[in-house]
Structures are given as structure tokens and as C-alpha cells.
Design an enzyme around this catalytic site. Structure first.
Site, PDB file in Angstrom:
ATOM      1  N   VAL A   1      90.050  98.640   9.365  1.00 19.67           N
ATOM      2  CA  VAL A   1      89.107  99.306   8.567  1.00 19.67           C
ATOM      3  C   VAL A   1      88.378 100.724   9.088  1.00 19.67           C
ATOM      4  CG1 VAL A   1      86.861  98.754   7.701  1.00 19.67           C
ATOM      5  CG2 VAL A   1      88.407  96.903   7.978  1.00 19.67           C
ATOM      6  N   CYS A   2      88.513 101.602   8.388  1.00 21.63           N
ATOM      7  CA  CYS A   2      87.974 102.802   8.634  1.00 21.63           C
ATOM      8  C   CYS A   2      89.022 103.576   9.903  1.00 21.63           C
ATOM      9  CB  CYS A   2      86.630 102.771   8.969  1.00 21.63           C
ATOM     10  SG  CYS A   2      85.902 104.417   9.169  1.00 21.63           S
ATOM     11  N   GLN A   3      88.237 104.010  10.929  1.00 23.92           N
ATOM     12  CA  GLN A   3      88.988 104.360  11.850  1.00 23.92           C
ATOM     13  C   GLN A   3      89.726 103.218  12.844  1.00 23.92           C
ATOM     14  OE1 GLN A   3      86.421 104.968  15.730  1.00 23.92           O
ATOM     15  NE2 GLN A   3      87.898 106.597  16.488  1.00 23.92           N
TER      16      GLN A   3
ATOM     17  N   GLY B   1      91.504 101.248  11.065  1.00 19.26           N
ATOM     18  CA  GLY B   1      92.764 101.395  10.141  1.00 19.26           C
ATOM     19  C   GLY B   1      93.511 102.374  10.670  1.00 19.26           C
TER      20      GLY B   1
END
Lengths: 432, 371
Positions: free
Chosen positions: B165-167, B169
């Protein structure tokens, strides 16, 4: 609200408001155990400041008992002024909160989310009421004559609007900037005195930076630039001869650090002023756009029906205008440069502090940092070696036809490059 | 509020009606009174709020593995597991992972559990100054690698689904390219991949940032990070607290709002060395999409990602714009790849009431199809 007796309605409303506020204050006082310690409780002090002994409540009483004026329009504008003062006083009371600053009050909240929300609400309220103060004469102007850029510029008080923008952006107030400057001046002066080199001109130089900031905010960039150049020149002239005189040792290091610190401070001050100037000019552009929209709405017979509606228009316009500014290369570059200079100030003041404490028999921050660095390197090496050992164990186990190292829940796990961390050593289980 | 739309008439001069078309004085004052009252009520409510009123992360979970303040949890599955490949959620180093389990009726994790998944999650902790020398390489080769192995061991499987998720990811993509044999499926949500985009303000600003002076003085504080995020939309903060003042009398709405605020301001510091490399290599050089990023002496090649890939992005994401997320599917070596767009903003995609019935079921369906 009925329009047939506007003054009666207004006074009733004010009285109700005062009554409700007093009730709210009383409820707050009784609401939580923390309010019991009234004498030392900063929250209670704030409430006292905000509700009982302040000009806000006095003005409320005054306006509620004001005699009816002969000219309703004058009376209305006069009341508007009163209201402006009321909210000014209210905001002022919010800002003062003796004897503890807002940081102290924030600590009184039972959890950080509430404390943060309090802080944010205060910012919002400040913007809301400041906008109201700013907006009132503009709305009068729209009503009385054709609204245009010239009128706008004639009415707008840039300093007042800058205060509003500063509160929105959480910029450091001039008072805080002055405090920071004073602290930095003291640090350098103390060093100068201890080195018997006086720290000449430093104090004056730092004060110049404050003046330059105000010039930039007033749009006098050329004048301010001259001051910054003069400051940089003074910094060089003050320290360069001293650095030459002191050839070696702690004194020389201190002088070099001070020279660097001041250099970055001058750069940072100039950048910070420019950033605020950007904000100010774009913010005023946004305000003009908001007023233009309101004028158009008025002309089309559909004016904002409340201050709340105007507030929303103003928020939306600002969002769009600032978004355009933020995406410009110029703004991005300035922000990046400002971050660098602020970090440099931190770096050199840390070093200066460390040097000042170097004779005290405790580990310095740099020494601890060295230890942290070694520790992380060792952790990395140990984990790498552990993995290699695990891999070899797996290969041996496979050659022997046994089971692999990693086995959990009855299933085998083949770990081609590195085994899972060993459960016996590291895995903990508990209910959370 | 009463507002007439008539033009003022000369004969009405001196009467109240003369200036009513533009300014309803009483109405304006009413607004100010009303706002003052709401704010004071708000202060009172905030002062009496208890921690348990805004509890977050309430779905039960067990600690599986711990290392250097980094924790791996497994959520308690009360339903039948219908998808046998366990899911490891790798959240960003910025902010906390409980965004995905903010409250019982807005929980992406709970929705995954209800859809029959075995869910693990990493809590990266709060790095202190003692952790300032942690690098991106350490996060990949030591911490994430150990968490992946711990899940494989705990669940008794060779391969897992890695969900970043987000960073987190971005870290998951790098990890998967380096350790493809441990990953069955890669799922990325609102993940920055192509950092050359100019769509997001943060991306535009980052191009002029020099991470070296920042990392030279230590960790990057959570407050600094937060200020950056908040500055992207400065008016949003004022606007939302204006709206907040209007919901103070509804406790459910108020506590929902405050849970989100709690998450926003719960920002761990970033390890200085990790920040240095992440900004310089990814934001400034865009080395991930160029297959030039080096981790632990190895080059990260996105073509090494050959397993099924699901990319999820939020259409109105102003923190990680879709233009940064979407290129992933063109860069990986996978043949089986899919992209799903959801309405909402960066965090909103997990917590908005609108996406509760959309996001987790869609991801779950894809995972079941690739089990």
C-alpha cells in the site's frame, strides 16, 4: 430571522449568545475532572480569559444595551464595527491564553487526536473570524459603489490579510521569528564573548534580517535584497579576520561554525521572506477573485446568502489559486532551497552546541551516531551471515534426505535463498 | 436566513431594507454567533473525549514475529479460509497501517477476512535516532524479507500474496523483483511507481529537494512529513474543520472524523538513510522504472516480476496521482495483469463508506481467481 425589527432581533440574539456562552463555559468547567484545578489549570485560565474578564464579553454587554440610533444605517455599521471588535477580542483572547501558551493547553486534552483537533479548530476559527474582519469593509464597498480592482486595493489592508494567510499556513509569526533570531544572536554572542572576540555586529545584523523580512512582505524586494547582501558582507567581514587570527583549535572551529551558521541564516531569512511574499501576493489574488465572483453573483441577483457561503467561495478560490502556485517551478525550487538552508542551520547549531559541551564528560550526539551506525552495520552483517548459515543447513538437510529447516503447521517450506527467521528465537505470540 | 433579491430603492433609504439585497446584517451576525457557539461546543466535546471513543485498529490480531521494533501480525480469522494463499500487507513507512482497519464499519482488513483470506500485516514501528542508519536496502533485504519468510513459515506455504500500500507498494515491487520465487501474486494499491510525473504537487516539489542535508542531521520527523502532506492542500484543512464544526453535535460523525485525524497525525519519523536513498533514487532519478535501482548490490529489474499482478489506484488521488501508479502494468514481465480504478482520494479509497462495498470484494475476487 424576521426583518421587521432587526435591532430587537439582534439584541435578543446577542443576549442569547452571551447566555449560551456562559452556559457553555459553565458546562465546560463542570465537564471534566481536569477543570477542578482551576488555579493552575491553563484551560480554565483560557476560559476565564475568553468568557469573563475580557473585552469581548464587555463589548457584548455594551452593544446589547446600546441606545437606538437615529440613523439605522449608521447604527448598523457601528454595530458591525462593534462586532468586528468582538471577534477581534475573541481571537485575541484565543491567542493570549495566559499564563500558558497554546502548547500547554494542548497537553490538557485527554488524547492526542483531541489535542490536534483543538489546534486545527483554532486555526480554522482564526481564519474564519479574520476573514470576517477583512471582508466587512469589502462588502460595504461592493454595496456602496462599483467594485473593481482599484477599490479593492484602496480598501485592502495587506498586513491584516497577511496575518490571515499566516494563520492559514502556520507560518512562523514575526514575534516567533524575532525570538528565534534573538536566540541565535545570543548563541553567537555568547561564543563571541567567550572567545573574547566580541561577536561584533552580530546582534545588529540579526535585527536587520527582521527588518528585511518586513520590507519583502511589503513588496520592497530591492531594498530588502540590499539588506541581505549587507548582512552577508558583515558576516564575512566580522569572522574572516578572526578565523585568520586564530590558527588552530576549538576557537577556530567555533568561529568557522558561527560563520557558516550566520551565512545559512541570512540565506534562510531571505528565502523565508520570499516564500511569505509569494503566499501574500497569491493570497490577495485569490481574495480578489473571490470578491469578483461575489460581485458577479450580486449583479445576477443571486448574492451569497450567508457569510458561510462566502467563506466556502473564498476557500475554493484559494485552493485553486494556491494549487497553481505550488506547481510552478519557481515555488518548488524555492521550497527545496529553503529546506536545505534550514537543515544547514540545524546542522551548524547542533555542531556549535556540541562543541560547547565537548568538555562535559558525556557522550556527544556525534559519538552516539557513530555507535548507531556501527550497530546497524553489525545487524546487517549478522543477519546476512545467519541467512547464509540457514541456507547451508538446508542444503545439508536436503543432501541427508531430511526435512528442511523451515517447517510450520505441518507443512514443509522450501526457502531457496534464505530461511525464515527462527521461531524459537524470535517469534512471539500473544493476544493483542 | 432571510435575503431579498430586490434592488435597493431610494425611498427606502434609512430603512433596514435599503441594504438587505447584498447584506443581511442579522443573517451575517447569526452566522458568526452560530460559528462561535459551534466552536465552543467543539472545544467542550474535545476536552471530554476519551481514548476509547476514538479507538482504531480494533480487529483482533496476534503477534507473529518481531525484530528491531518492527512487528508482524496475523489477523484472527473467525470465518473459513477460502483462499489458501496468505496475504501479507506491506504498508508505507509513512503513517500507520491501521488506516486499513480504522473502525469496524470501515475496515479493509475486516472485509478481506470476511471474504475468506488469511491476512498478515507489518507494523513498521516508530524509528528513533538509533535507527537513523537503516537503509532502503535494510528494509528490503532484512526486514521485509524476514517478514515474508515468517509468513511462509507461519502459514506453511512456499509462496504468498504480497499486497503493498502506497510507499509499501513501492517496497513490495522492489522486493518482488528481487525475490520472485517467494511471491505468488503481487497486489499494489495507490502505489507510486513512475516518479517523473508532474501531476501531484508532492512530486513537483520533490524534484527540487536535496535529501542530503536532511538526512545529514538525522531522521525526518513525522511532523515534517505531515506538514508537507498538509501543505499540498492548505485550504482543505480549514475547509474540513469548518465542516467539522457543523458535525460536533453528532457523536458518531465526530468520532469518525477524529479517528481519521488521529491516523493523519500519527506519523513515525523516517530513518534518515532510507529517506536519502528513497528521494534521491526514486523521486530524483526515477531509477525504478528505468531498471537502474540497486539494492544490496543487485539491480532491480521489473521484468523479473512475472507472477500475476493487480494494480489498484484511486481516481482522485492527489498524493499519488494515477499517472504515477498506472505505468506498473506496462513495466513488469507478467502476462497476467489487471488494473482497477476506484473513486476517491488517497486514503479515502480505504475508509470512505462508498468504497467499503467495492474495494475489498474486488480485490478478493481477483485473489480467489489467482489462488
Amino acid at each position: 430571522m424576521a426583518n421587521n425589527n432587526v435591532f430587537a432581533d439582534m439584541f435578543t440574539m446577542q443576549m442569547n449568545m452571551m447566555k449560551n456562552m456562559t452556559n457553555a463555559a459553565n458546562s465546560m468547567a463542570n465537564a471534566a475532572p481536569m477543570f477542578n484545578a482551576m488555579a493552575t489549570n491553563p484551560f480554565m485560565s483560557f476560559m476565564n480569559a475568553a468568557f469573563t474578564n475580557n473585552p469581548f464579553m464587555n463589548a457584548m454587554n455594551t452593544s446589547a444595551n446600546a441606545p437606538a440610533a437615529e440613523n439605522p444605517m449608521n447604527q448598523m455599521f457601528s454595530l458591525f464595527d462593534t462586532w468586528k471588535n468582538l471577534y477581534n477580542s475573541w481571537a485575541s483572547a484565543m491567542g493570549k491564553m495566559p499564563p500558558m501558551p497554546i502548547e500547554g493547553m494542548l497537553n490538557m486534552f485527554p488524547n492526542t487526536a483531541a489535542s490536534d483537533a483543538f489546534n486545527q479548530m483554532t486555526t480554522m476559527a482564526s481564519s474564519y473570524f479574520k476573514l470576517f474582519e477583512f471582508w466587512t469593509p469589502l462588502m460595504q464597498a461592493i454595496q456602496e459603489r462599483e467594485f473593481n480592482e482599484e477599490t479593492f486595493r484602496a480598501i485592502v489592508d495587506p498586513e491584516q490579510y497577511n496575518r490571515l494567510l499566516n494563520s492559514m499556513f502556520n507560518y512562523v509569526s514575526p514575534e516567533m521569528m524575532q525570538q528565534f533570531t534573538n536566540q541565535l544572536t545570543n548563541l553567537v554572542k555568547t561564543y563571541g564573548e567567550s572567545l573574547q572576540h566580541g561577536g561584533a555586529d552580530v546582534s545588529e545584523m540579526m535585527q536587520q534580517s527582521m527588518h528585511a523580512m518586513s520590507l519583502i512582505q511589503a513588496g520592497k524586494t530591492d531594498e530588502a535584497t540590499k539588506i541581505y547582501v549587507d548582512m552577508a558582507d558583515k558576516a564575512q567581514k566580522t569572522f574572516t579576520p578572526l578565523v585568520r587570527m586564530v590558527f588552530i583549535g576549538k576557537d577556530r572551529t567555533a568561529l568557522e561554525l558561527m560563520q557558516e551558521l550566520l551565512k545559512h541564516y541570512v540565506v534562510f531569512s531571505a528565502q523565508y521572506s520570499r516564500l511569505q511574499q509569494y503566499t501574500s501576493s497569491v493570497g490577495q489574488k485569490a481574495m480578489y477573485e473571490a470578491m469578483r465572483q461575489v460581485t458577479e453573483m450580486n449583479k445576477s441577483g443571486n448574492p451569497p446568502k450567508s457569510f458561510d457561503e462566502f467563506f466556502k467561495i473564498w476557500v475554493r478560490t484559494n485552493e485553486q489559486t494556491f494549487d497553481e502556485l505550488f506547481k510552478t517551478e519557481e515555488y518548488g525550487r524555492l521550497q527545496g532551497e529553503m529546506q536545505t538552508s534550514s537543515m544547514k542551520i540545524r546542522e551548524y547549531s547542533d555542531k556549535l552546541m556540541e562543541l560547547a559541551m565537548s568538555d562535559i564528560p558525556v557522550a556527544t550526539r556525534s559519538e552516539l551516531d557513530e555507535a548507531y551506525k556501527s550497530l546497524q552495520t553489525l545487524k546487517r552483517q549478522v543477519r546476512t551471515l545467519e541467512r547464509k548459515l540457514d541456507e547451508q543447513s538446508e542444503v545439508i538437510a536436503e543432501l541427508r534426505g531430511g526435512q528442511v529447516n523451515g517447517k510450520a503447521n505441518g507443512a514443509s517450506v522450501s526457502t531457496a535463498s534464505g530461511a525464515a527467521p527462527k521461531a524459537t528465537k524470535t517469534v512471539k505470540r500473544k493476544e493483542v | 436566513m432571510a435575503t431579498t433579491q430586490q434592488e435597493p430603492k431610494a425611498e427606502q433609504a434609512g430603512s433596514n431594507a435599503a441594504f438587505l439585497p447584498m447584506l443581511d446584517m442579522v443573517g451575517v451576525m447569526n452566522d458568526m454567533t452560530s460559528m462561535t457557539m459551534k466552536i465552543m461546543q467543539g472545544y467542550r466535546n474535545l476536552a471530554t473525549l476519551k481514548d476509547e471513543d476514538i479507538a482504531v485498529g480494533s480487529t483482533p490480531r496476534e503477534l507473529v514475529f518481531e525484530q528491531d521494533g518492527i512487528k508482524l501480525y496475523r489477523y484472527v480469522q473467525e470465518n473459513t479460509i477460502t483462499c489458501k494463499t496468505p496475504v501479507l500487507v506491506c504498508y508505507a513507512l509513512v503513517n500507520k497501517e491501521y488506516l486499513l482497519d480504522l473502525q469496524p464499519d470501515r475496515s479493509y482488513v475486516k472485509n478481506l477476512l470476511q471474504n475468506g483470506h488469511d491476512v498478515y500485516i507489518i507494523d513498521w514501528g516508530y524509528p528513533t535516532r538509533a535507527n537513523r542508519y537503516r537503509t532502503v536496502d535494510d528494509y528490503i533485504d532484512i526486514y521485509l524479507n524476514d517478514c515474508v519468510d515468517a509468513v511462509r513459515r507461519d502459514a506453511g506455504v512456499d509462496k504468498i500474496t504480497l499486497m503493498g500500500v502506497c510507499q509499501g507498494g513501492t517496497l513490495s515491487i522492489i522486493y518482488t523483483a528481487l525475490y520472485p520465487h517467494k511471491i505468488k501474486n503481487l497486489v499494489t494499491l495507490i502505489t507510486p511507481v513512475d516518479f517523473s510525473t508532474n501531476d501531484g504537487t508532492l512530486f513537483a516539489w520533490a524534484k527540487y529537494m536535496d535529501p542530503n542535508p536532511v538526512a545529514d542531521v538525522g531522521n525526518v520527523s513525522g511532523d515534517t512529513m505531515n506538514n508537507g502532506f498538509l501543505m499540498v492542500k492548505p485550504m482543505q484543512r480549514i475547509d474540513k474543520f469548518h465542516a467539522f464544526a457543523n458535525m460536533m453535535d453528532d457523536k458518531a460523525k465526530m468520532t469518525n472524523f477524529l479517528r481519521m485525524e488521529r491516523w493523519i497525525f500519527d506519523s513515525p519519523s523516517q530513518a534518515g538513510e532510507c529517506y536519502r536513498k528513497f528521494i534521491s533514487e526514486l523521486y530524483l532519478k526515477n531509477s525504478l522504472v528505468k531498471n537502474e535501482l540497486e539494492i544490496g548490490g543487485r539491480t532491480v529489474n521489473l521484468q523479473d516480476i512475472t507472477m500475476p499482478v493487480l494494480t489498484v489506484y484511486a481516481k482522485q488521488d492527489h498524493i499519488v496521482p494515477p499517472s504515477s501508479t498506472k505505468p506498473l502494468n506496462d513495466l513488469v514481465g507478467s502476462k497476467d495483469k489487471e488494473m482497477i480504478e476506484f473513486p476517491g482520494g488517497h486514503a479515502g479509497v480505504f475508509v470512505s463508506s462508498q468504497t467499503q462495498k467495492m474495494l475489498a470484494p474486488a480485490v478478493s475476487k481477483w485473489l480467489h481467481n489467482h489462488d
